[in-house]
Design an enzyme around this catalytic site. Sequence first.
Site, short mmCIF file in Angstrom:
data_model
loop_
_atom_site.label_atom_id
_atom_site.label_comp_id
_atom_site.label_asym_id
_atom_site.label_seq_id
_atom_site.Cartn_x
_atom_site.Cartn_y
_atom_site.Cartn_z
N SER A 142 -24.72 27.43 19.41
CA SER A 142 -24.79 28.77 18.83
C SER A 142 -25.93 29.63 19.33
O SER A 142 -26.29 30.62 18.69
CB SER A 142 -24.88 28.67 17.30
OG SER A 142 -23.72 28.08 16.78
N SER B 164 -8.57 24.44 12.18
CA SER B 164 -7.83 24.71 10.95
C SER B 164 -7.08 26.04 10.99
O SER B 164 -5.98 26.14 10.47
CB SER B 164 -8.80 24.74 9.76
OG SER B 164 -9.39 23.49 9.54
N THR C 216 -11.80 19.15 17.93
CA THR C 216 -12.06 19.03 16.49
C THR C 216 -12.22 20.41 15.87
O THR C 216 -12.51 21.40 16.55
CB THR C 216 -13.34 18.21 16.22
OG1 THR C 216 -14.48 18.91 16.74
CG2 THR C 216 -13.25 16.84 16.85
N GLY C 217 -12.01 20.47 14.55
CA GLY C 217 -12.24 21.72 13.83
C GLY C 217 -11.23 22.81 14.12
O GLY C 217 -11.59 23.94 14.40
N ILE D 203 -11.56 29.67 17.00
CA ILE D 203 -11.88 29.26 18.37
C ILE D 203 -11.14 27.98 18.73
O ILE D 203 -10.63 27.84 19.84
CB ILE D 203 -13.40 29.07 18.51
CG1 ILE D 203 -14.11 30.43 18.47
CG2 ILE D 203 -13.74 28.33 19.81
CD1 ILE D 203 -15.62 30.35 18.45
N GLY D 204 -11.05 27.04 17.78
CA GLY D 204 -10.37 25.77 18.06
C GLY D 204 -8.93 25.97 18.46
O GLY D 204 -8.44 25.33 19.42
N TYR E 192 -28.11 25.58 9.72
CA TYR E 192 -27.18 25.65 10.85
C TYR E 192 -27.94 25.70 12.18
O TYR E 192 -27.64 24.96 13.12
CB TYR E 192 -26.30 26.88 10.69
CG TYR E 192 -25.23 27.02 11.75
CD1 TYR E 192 -24.15 26.14 11.78
CD2 TYR E 192 -25.29 28.03 12.70
CE1 TYR E 192 -23.15 26.27 12.73
CE2 TYR E 192 -24.30 28.16 13.65
CZ TYR E 192 -23.24 27.29 13.67
OH TYR E 192 -22.26 27.41 14.61
#
Length: 257
Positions: A155, A15, A12-13, A20-21, A168
């Site tokens: 994180s 773009s 996921t994620g 990283i994706g 976050y």
Amino acid sequence: MDHLKGKVAIVTGVSRLKGIGAAICKELADSGYHIFFTYWTEYDKKMPWSIEIDEPVKLKEELIKKGIKVSFMELDLTQHDAHEQLLNKVSEQLGSPDILINNAAYSTNNDFSNLTAEELDKHYMVNVRATTLLSSRFAQRFDKKSGGRIVNITSGQFQGPMPGELAYATTKGAVDALTITLSAELAPLGITVNALNPGPTDTGWMTEEIKNELKPMFPFGRIGKPRDVAKTIKFLVSDEADWITGQIIHSEGGFKR
């Protein structure tokens, strides 16, 4: 790579080509996994790094050249049924998934003085709710005896404080807690669950000033790259890592806060 034949990974994620994706998708594709990735351009367009509208398509084309099957969809993970939409589409286009990489995240700067309920909810919906529901439904649908993998990107919020990122840090802390408990629940199903903290990673958002400030904190003398994250994930989803579960792994090059 016969043992990988037919294995499907969800990421996921994804773009941006520098993200990283995208690095995870490339690394897994090089190892023979079929890839299904999601993206959400509305979020990235609002961020300082922005995005070219055709980046997901370019990534798909690059992955296909590696000889694996690839599919993708634009998906707003704040939707209540996003997890069902995604898993239905994956099963329809690539078959039953073996691997889930929860890489998507929502992140904006805020602290105790300006945090709003609306902004906290946005962090919660993507970082906690979507990750938890997608992981749970992935496990419910998992129809194999072993080899299931879930990796959550975290994180390092328990490595030290993260001033200016209150929402976050709070929601990513929940991801760490989720990882530990879910790993115990899913082990009998043959699914491992781990979280990976990559530390500061240069995905295009760092200014030269930020890089110069961070570099002395890395003993290796360089800042983390997206492929550093991807290589660690490639190991965590492999057969060699089938005895590793419930771990929060800090793969950040010895970064000292």
